[in-house]
Design an enzyme around this catalytic site. Structure first.
Site, PDB file in Angstrom:
ATOM      1  N   GLY A  13       0.756  -1.200  -0.041  1.00 20.29           N
ATOM      2  CA  GLY A  13       0.079   0.009  -0.093  1.00 20.29           C
ATOM      3  C   GLY A  13       0.784   1.225   0.060  1.00 20.29           C
ATOM      4  O   GLY A  13       0.522   2.372   0.712  1.00 20.29           O
ATOM      5  N   ILE A  18       0.734   6.374   4.810  1.00 16.51           N
ATOM      6  CA  ILE A  18       1.666   6.053   5.650  1.00 16.51           C
ATOM      7  C   ILE A  18       2.702   5.197   4.871  1.00 16.51           C
ATOM      8  O   ILE A  18       3.916   5.012   5.135  1.00 16.51           O
ATOM      9  CB  ILE A  18       0.594   5.122   6.793  1.00 16.51           C
ATOM     10  N   ASP A  67      -1.287  -6.775  -5.111  1.00 18.71           N
ATOM     11  CA  ASP A  67      -2.662  -6.576  -4.616  1.00 18.71           C
ATOM     12  C   ASP A  67      -2.788  -7.487  -3.465  1.00 18.71           C
ATOM     13  O   ASP A  67      -2.828  -8.659  -3.652  1.00 18.71           O
ATOM     14  CB  ASP A  67      -3.602  -6.806  -5.877  1.00 18.71           C
ATOM     15  N   TYR A 157     -15.013  -1.641   9.915  1.00 21.56           N
ATOM     16  CA  TYR A 157     -13.499  -1.389   9.872  1.00 21.56           C
ATOM     17  C   TYR A 157     -12.860  -1.662  11.174  1.00 21.56           C
ATOM     18  O   TYR A 157     -11.975  -2.417  11.208  1.00 21.56           O
ATOM     19  CB  TYR A 157     -13.346   0.296   9.489  1.00 21.56           C
TER      20      TYR A 157
HETATM   21  N1  NDP Z   1      -5.251   7.515   8.119  1.00 18.00           N
HETATM   22  C1  NDP Z   1      -5.811   7.071   9.414  1.00 18.00           C
HETATM   23  O1  NDP Z   1      -6.312   7.638  10.101  1.00 18.00           O
HETATM   24  C2  NDP Z   1      -5.453   5.748   9.711  1.00 18.00           C
HETATM   25  C3  NDP Z   1      -4.729   4.544   9.022  1.00 18.00           C
HETATM   26  N2  NDP Z   1      -4.704   3.573   9.530  1.00 18.00           N
HETATM   27  C4  NDP Z   1      -4.303   2.524   8.714  1.00 18.00           C
HETATM   28  O2  NDP Z   1      -3.248   2.807   7.861  1.00 18.00           O
HETATM   29  C5  NDP Z   1      -2.824   2.195   6.737  1.00 18.00           C
HETATM   30  C6  NDP Z   1      -2.503   2.834   5.623  1.00 18.00           C
HETATM   31  O3  NDP Z   1      -3.741   3.995   5.697  1.00 18.00           O
HETATM   32  P1  NDP Z   1      -3.387   5.597   5.052  1.00 18.00           P
HETATM   33  O4  NDP Z   1      -2.020   5.531   4.434  1.00 18.00           O
HETATM   34  O5  NDP Z   1      -3.794   6.262   6.155  1.00 18.00           O
HETATM   35  O6  NDP Z   1      -4.536   5.511   3.616  1.00 18.00           O
HETATM   36  P2  NDP Z   1      -4.256   5.556   2.414  1.00 18.00           P
HETATM   37  O7  NDP Z   1      -5.688   5.693   1.732  1.00 18.00           O
HETATM   38  O8  NDP Z   1      -3.800   7.116   1.935  1.00 18.00           O
HETATM   39  O9  NDP Z   1      -3.577   4.502   1.832  1.00 18.00           O
HETATM   40  C7  NDP Z   1      -4.180   3.283   1.973  1.00 18.00           C
HETATM   41  C8  NDP Z   1      -2.973   2.538   0.720  1.00 18.00           C
HETATM   42  O10 NDP Z   1      -3.678   0.941   0.935  1.00 18.00           O
HETATM   43  C9  NDP Z   1      -3.583   0.619  -0.691  1.00 18.00           C
HETATM   44  N3  NDP Z   1      -4.669  -0.530  -0.854  1.00 18.00           N
HETATM   45  C10 NDP Z   1      -5.877  -0.529  -0.679  1.00 18.00           C
HETATM   46  N4  NDP Z   1      -6.396  -1.808  -1.145  1.00 18.00           N
HETATM   47  C11 NDP Z   1      -5.394  -2.314  -1.503  1.00 18.00           C
HETATM   48  C12 NDP Z   1      -5.085  -3.752  -1.847  1.00 18.00           C
HETATM   49  N5  NDP Z   1      -6.174  -4.570  -2.256  1.00 18.00           N
HETATM   50  N6  NDP Z   1      -3.832  -4.308  -2.393  1.00 18.00           N
HETATM   51  C13 NDP Z   1      -2.750  -3.180  -2.181  1.00 18.00           C
HETATM   52  N7  NDP Z   1      -2.763  -2.058  -1.851  1.00 18.00           N
HETATM   53  C14 NDP Z   1      -4.093  -1.563  -1.349  1.00 18.00           C
HETATM   54  C15 NDP Z   1      -4.023   1.704  -1.217  1.00 18.00           C
HETATM   55  O11 NDP Z   1      -3.979   1.898  -2.611  1.00 18.00           O
HETATM   56  P3  NDP Z   1      -4.862   2.464  -3.709  1.00 18.00           P
HETATM   57  O12 NDP Z   1      -3.937   3.812  -3.892  1.00 18.00           O
HETATM   58  O13 NDP Z   1      -4.522   1.780  -4.831  1.00 18.00           O
HETATM   59  O14 NDP Z   1      -6.039   2.559  -3.424  1.00 18.00           O
HETATM   60  C16 NDP Z   1      -3.065   2.880  -0.739  1.00 18.00           C
HETATM   61  O15 NDP Z   1      -1.851   2.884  -1.078  1.00 18.00           O
HETATM   62  C17 NDP Z   1      -4.308   1.169   6.612  1.00 18.00           C
HETATM   63  O16 NDP Z   1      -4.099  -0.163   7.016  1.00 18.00           O
HETATM   64  C18 NDP Z   1      -5.246   1.967   7.573  1.00 18.00           C
HETATM   65  O17 NDP Z   1      -6.221   1.096   8.033  1.00 18.00           O
HETATM   66  C19 NDP Z   1      -4.580   3.324  10.929  1.00 18.00           C
HETATM   67  C20 NDP Z   1      -5.206   4.116  11.809  1.00 18.00           C
HETATM   68  C21 NDP Z   1      -5.376   5.434  11.202  1.00 18.00           C
HETATM   69  C1  RET Z   2     -12.953   8.947  19.918  1.00 21.32           C
HETATM   70  C2  RET Z   2     -14.173   9.668  19.780  1.00 21.32           C
HETATM   71  C3  RET Z   2     -14.943   9.577  18.695  1.00 21.32           C
HETATM   72  C4  RET Z   2     -14.384   9.379  17.169  1.00 21.32           C
HETATM   73  C5  RET Z   2     -13.246   8.746  16.996  1.00 21.32           C
HETATM   74  C6  RET Z   2     -12.554   8.667  15.696  1.00 21.32           C
HETATM   75  C7  RET Z   2     -13.180   9.314  14.582  1.00 21.32           C
HETATM   76  C8  RET Z   2     -11.576   7.931  15.536  1.00 21.32           C
HETATM   77  C9  RET Z   2     -10.642   7.714  14.259  1.00 21.32           C
HETATM   78  C10 RET Z   2      -9.673   6.743  14.379  1.00 21.32           C
HETATM   79  C11 RET Z   2      -9.154   6.389  13.126  1.00 21.32           C
HETATM   80  C12 RET Z   2      -9.059   6.941  11.743  1.00 21.32           C
HETATM   81  C13 RET Z   2      -8.568   5.371  12.897  1.00 21.32           C
HETATM   82  C14 RET Z   2      -7.958   4.549  12.016  1.00 21.32           C
HETATM   83  O1  RET Z   2      -7.778   3.576  11.736  1.00 21.32           O
HETATM   84  C15 RET Z   2     -16.403  10.101  18.410  1.00 21.32           C
HETATM   85  C16 RET Z   2     -17.155   8.772  17.832  1.00 21.32           C
HETATM   86  C17 RET Z   2     -16.468  11.206  17.588  1.00 21.32           C
HETATM   87  C18 RET Z   2     -16.904  10.083  19.754  1.00 21.32           C
HETATM   88  C19 RET Z   2     -16.001  10.595  20.853  1.00 21.32           C
HETATM   89  C20 RET Z   2     -15.028   9.813  21.156  1.00 21.32           C
END
Ligand code: NDP
Ligand code: RET
Length: 317
Positions: A13, A18, A67, A157
């Site tokens: 990814g 990230i 993928d 999720y």
């Molecule tokens: N941003 C946030 O708030 C948070 C993110 N995360 C986790 O961090 C990780 C990265 O996310 P983030 O960088 O934020 O988001 P982005 O959307 O910027 O990046 C996600 C990446 O995953 C790739 N991807 C999606 N599906 C596939 C697949 N089938 N095969 C290979 N690659 C794939 C996307 O590719 P493409 O460009 O082709 O779609 C992209 O490169 C994820 O696991 C997410 O759950 C965790 C906590 C918080």
């Molecule tokens: C904590 C919190 C909330 C939202 C949290 C969110 C939106 C967290 C997002 C985390 C992410 C994006 C993680 C990715 O993997 C609410 C529901 C507003 C209610 C008040 C407390």
């Protein structure tokens, strides 16, 4: 293609966010300790990564197609690596899914599990046997705080990340006897395309099959709350990449690695009360009654957390 003495790192990814930042930070290592294989499912999306890598592209950073949802693609990519030798695997690819559960088609839920849960499992399954054989290796999985604590309107999720945490917790213990470490990174909100898709993309969306009260809670309570949370707690991909680097470099890496101390009070609620009532009630209050207070800042959230704990006569330790 210099590889001698370098650790081979494969990351999924890497087209954005990230994954992209981790790949570039490792490739930029001053001592050139890493040979980075930055993978993505669609090579047409490699321009941002190539631009960010600059001169390092084809020196310490290489791009490959992978993928995580396809057995064939995973096998093909791993087989294309010399001796299938990977020292460090970083499973990062993932997608979000937000909205009222009753409006989400089952195939969209499947897709989230297929990517976030089975995507990591598929990759680990392919790479782990060689690491076990060599009695060496490091696996890092980008999970989420939502792998430890559910959040309203993110149920599917969160479930996919909980599944990943459970799978990896079992595996981590098994792997220790093979000198392979498995670590989870649990970021809170991070400013990437993920945020845009999870928040901006939701603002204009219609929910014809959902009852008006739920739509009201989602639009007028959850979404503004999520915007606040990103504003107050949001980290950058750079922050997550630095933390990943420190896990890679640690002699005894931890299993859990929460990247955001500001999120800890929210998680503390869960571990402070084994009945689970404290965190469910607190989330309910934070979402429906106390949210406007949150943009005063995190001290307020901390105060509220400990307030709840006092009310429920629970000690913070
Ligand atoms: N941003 C946030 O708030 C948070 C993110 N995360 C986790 O961090 C990780 C990265 O996310 P983030 O960088 O934020 O988001 P982005 O959307 O910027 O990046 C996600 C990446 O995953 C790739 N991807 C999606 N599906 C596939 C697949 N089938 N095969 C290979 N690659 C794939 C996307 O590719 P493409 O460009 O082709 O779609 C992209 O490169 C994820 O696991 C997410 O759950 C965790 C906590 C918080
Ligand atoms: C904590 C919190 C909330 C939202 C949290 C969110 C939106 C967290 C997002 C985390 C992410 C994006 C993680 C990715 O993997 C609410 C529901 C507003 C209610 C008040 C407390």
């Amino acid at each position: 293609m210099e590889r001698h003495g370098q650790k081979v790192v494969l990351i999924t990814g890497c087209s954005s966010g990230i994954g992209l930042r981790i790949a570039v930070m490792l490739a930029e290592d001053e001592k050139q300790r890493y040979h980075v294989i930055a993978t993505m499912r669609d090579l047409k999306r490699k321009d941002n990564l190539v631009k960010a890598a600059g001169d390092l592209y084809s020196k310490t950073l290489f791009v490959a197609e992978l993928d995580v949802c396809s057995d064939e693609s995973v096998k093909q990519c791993i087989n294309s690596i010399k001796d299938r030798h990977i020292d460090i695997l970083i499973s990062n690819a993932g997608i979000g899914l937000v909205g009222p559960v009753e409006s989400i088609p089952m195939d969209e839920m499947n897709n989230v599990f297929e990517t976030n849960f089975y995507g990591s499992v598929r990759l680990i399954k392919e790479v782990m046997p060689d690491m076990k054989n060599r009695r060496a290796g490091r696996i890092i999985v980008i999970s989420s705080v939502m792998g430890l604590q559910g959040v309203a309107f993110n149920e599917v999720y969160a479930a996919s990340k909980f599944a990943l945490e459970g799978f990896c917790e079992g595996l981590a213990a098994q792997l220790l006897s093979f000198n392979v470490t498995l670590s989870m990174l649990e970021p809170g909100p991070v400013h990437t395309e993920f945020e845009l898709k999870m928040i901006q993309g939701m603002k204009e969306k219609e929910w014809p099959s959902v009852d008006p009260d739920t739509v009201n809670y989602f639009r007028n309570f959850y979404l503004p709350g999520a915007v606040d949370i990103f504003e107050i707690l949001g980290q950058t991909p750079d922050h997550i990449a630095k933390r990943t680097m420190s896990v890679i470099e640690a002699s005894n890496p931890h299993f859990h690695n929460l990247t955001n101390p500001l999120y800890s009070p929210i998680l503390a609620l869960k571990y402070a009360d084994e009945t689970g009532c404290l965190s469910v009630q607190a989330f309910y209050c934070m979402l429906f009654t106390l949210r406007p207070l949150m943009n005063v800042g995190m001290p307020v959230l901390k105060y509220l957390t400990f307030g709840f704990m006092r009310k429920w006569r629970i000690s913070p330790n």
